[in-house]
Scaffold this active site. Structure first.
Site, PDB file in Angstrom:
ATOM      1  N   THR A 151       0.867  -1.187   0.000  1.00 51.72           N
ATOM      2  CA  THR A 151       0.000   0.000   0.000  1.00 51.72           C
ATOM      3  C   THR A 151       0.901   1.233   0.000  1.00 51.72           C
ATOM      4  O   THR A 151       1.308   1.691  -1.049  1.00 51.72           O
ATOM      5  CB  THR A 151      -0.970   0.000   1.203  1.00 51.72           C
ATOM      6  N   LYS A 177       4.281  -6.741   3.824  1.00 48.47           N
ATOM      7  CA  LYS A 177       3.962  -5.353   3.543  1.00 48.47           C
ATOM      8  C   LYS A 177       3.642  -4.681   4.864  1.00 48.47           C
ATOM      9  O   LYS A 177       3.146  -5.303   5.813  1.00 48.47           O
ATOM     10  CB  LYS A 177       2.798  -5.210   2.564  1.00 48.47           C
ATOM     11  N   THR A 188      -0.164  -3.129  10.829  1.00 49.26           N
ATOM     12  CA  THR A 188      -0.946  -3.243   9.601  1.00 49.26           C
ATOM     13  C   THR A 188      -0.062  -3.884   8.584  1.00 49.26           C
ATOM     14  O   THR A 188       0.586  -3.256   7.784  1.00 49.26           O
ATOM     15  CB  THR A 188      -1.497  -1.948   9.032  1.00 49.26           C
ATOM     16  N   GLU A 275       6.210   5.031   7.521  1.00 44.72           N
ATOM     17  CA  GLU A 275       5.778   6.133   6.658  1.00 44.72           C
ATOM     18  C   GLU A 275       6.536   7.418   6.983  1.00 44.72           C
ATOM     19  O   GLU A 275       6.476   7.920   8.105  1.00 44.72           O
ATOM     20  CB  GLU A 275       4.270   6.332   6.796  1.00 44.72           C
ATOM     21  N   ASN A 397      -0.356  10.416   6.003  1.00 41.70           N
ATOM     22  CA  ASN A 397      -1.584   9.965   6.667  1.00 41.70           C
ATOM     23  C   ASN A 397      -2.702  10.992   6.583  1.00 41.70           C
ATOM     24  O   ASN A 397      -3.882  10.630   6.658  1.00 41.70           O
ATOM     25  CB  ASN A 397      -1.267   9.594   8.117  1.00 41.70           C
ATOM     26  N   THR A 402      -7.688  10.428   0.663  1.00 44.24           N
ATOM     27  CA  THR A 402      -8.014  11.262  -0.486  1.00 44.24           C
ATOM     28  C   THR A 402      -6.990  11.142  -1.590  1.00 44.24           C
ATOM     29  O   THR A 402      -7.219  11.618  -2.706  1.00 44.24           O
ATOM     30  CB  THR A 402      -8.104  12.727  -0.056  1.00 44.24           C
TER      31      THR A 402
END
Length: 402
Positions: A151, A177, A188, A275, A397, A402
């Protein structure tokens, strides 16, 4: 002795895989994958402990109750979480579609999803993707499968090793992942590990749980436990080593250590790819009264936004570290606590050693940084892996949906 090899999760005998572009992701990248063992495999799995778990987790938990499995079907781009009865029907439909096309029992197929929560799967695209992936199953398609489970990941996460069990060459390999919403139990993350080792299903299931506790449950990026976390291990026995029927088997320790190395390699890669991360942090807590206390203290440090932002800013603000250990709930002796960053001792017997913080400037510039804190109340220890918080973490995040 473990020998690292360059293969994907198709490196062990009898495994094929493929990942395809089904149009689930807006990016148009690979988003549906199938992993298949050509023969039924002993299977072990662990899942998220989030009570709002996704539909595929509910389906796969039933598969995990069986001794053997043969395939994994996975999509990225949509988590199929918080989707109610329709989500369950869709997860089962993924399973049934693969079962029909592979001509294997539906109950032997794990189903996984990852991506945005609260959206229904585009089942026409998913089912077409499953068919395309099955048409492309091959030993050479391990990379495409790894790409299809991503992702927000910025790089592919894989590990592969070769070792000897009872005179037979055995291979073990995995992909994972995970980049954000990372916190036990588990993160996650999706992790799929394959091996051609022969091991009984009941022993494998216990081993997978033990290994998860020492690897993926020792990683934290942001303290959020996902709805879809899944770790699956398939062992098809095609290496033809003497089957490991109990933890007392002379080859068991070798197998355990091989699985642990693969899992920890993948866990560390997840932390490295946090991230927006600019630092990879290894936090070791020693001198704890128990492993649980050591882990609690390490997790408190690794989850602290103040600690994480300090490392992003290259600021060796050690007060934030000892503070986090102090509120973690772990027992410690405040008058004997010591702390080192990058091998330089900053705190001893609970007091500032007086080392000029400027002497750490070189260490704080590095990408990989280790720190060790001794709680001075026992012999237990634990190591947790994490990353820093950067401006990009907030940006990624803030814009994820969006």
């Amino acid at each position: 002795m473990l020998k690292q090899i360059a293969g994907w999760l198709t490196a062990p005998q009898g495994f094929v895989a493929a990942g395809v572009k089904a149009g689930v992701k807006r990016s148009g990248k690979e988003d549906v994958a199938v992993i298949l063992s050509t023969v039924p495999a002993a299977a072990g799995a662990v899942f998220t402990q989030n009570k709002m778990c996704a539909a595929p987790v509910l389906v796969s938990r039933k598969v995990a109750q069986e001794p053997y499995a043969q395939a994994i079907v996975v999509n990225s781009g949509c988590a199929n979480a918080c989707t109610g009865e329709q989500g369950l029907l869709d997860a089962v439909d993924m399973q049934a579609t693969a079962a029909e096309l592979l001509a294997i029992e539906q109950e032997k197929i794990y189903v996984c999803s990852t991506g945005v929560i609260g959206q229904f799967l585009p089942m026409d695209k998913i089912k077409t993707g499953i068919a395309d992936a099955i048409d492309n199953l091959d030993e050479q398609e391990g990379e495409s499968a790894a790409l299809a489970i991503q992702t927000t990941d910025t790089f592919v996460k894989r590990a592969a090793y070769e070792f000897i069990l009872g005179g037979k060459i055995v291979r073990i390999a995995g992909i994972a992942k995970g980049s954000g919403m990372i916190h036990p139990n588990m993160a996650t993350m999706l992790t799929f590990i394959t091996t051609d080792a022969a091991i009984s299903p009941d022993v494998l299931k216990r081993t997978v749980k033990a290994v998860a506790d020492l690897s993926f449950n020792m990683v934290v990026v942001d303290g959020d436990t996902s709805t879809n976390d899944t770790m699956i291990v398939l062992a098809n026995g095609l290496a033809e080593n003497e089957i490991i029927l109990s933890e007392k088997h002379p080859d068991y320790v070798t197998f355990f250590e091989a699985l642990l190395v693969v899992a920890q390699d993948l866990a560390k890669l997840i932390a490295r790819d946090g991230e927006g991360a600019t630092k990879f942090l290894e936090v070791q807590v020693t001198g704890a009264k128990s492993f649980a206390d050591a882990k609690s203290a390490a997790m408190a440090i690794c989850k602290s936004p103040l600690v994480k932002t300090a490392f992003f800013g290259k600021d060796p603000n050690w007060g934030r570290i000892v503070c986090a250990a102090g509120y973690s709930g772990a027992e410690l002796n405040a008058d004997k606590v010591s702390l080192s960053i990058g091998g330089i001792k900053l705190v001893e017997n609970g007091l500032n050693v007086g080392v000029p913080l400027t002497s750490l400037s070189g260490i704080m510039e590095e990408h990989d940084i280790s720190l060790t804190i001794d709680l001075a109340v026992g012999d237990a220890k634990a190591t947790v892996w994490t990353c820093d918080f950067s401006y990009d973490y907030v940006k990624i995040n803030a814009e994820y949906h969006t």
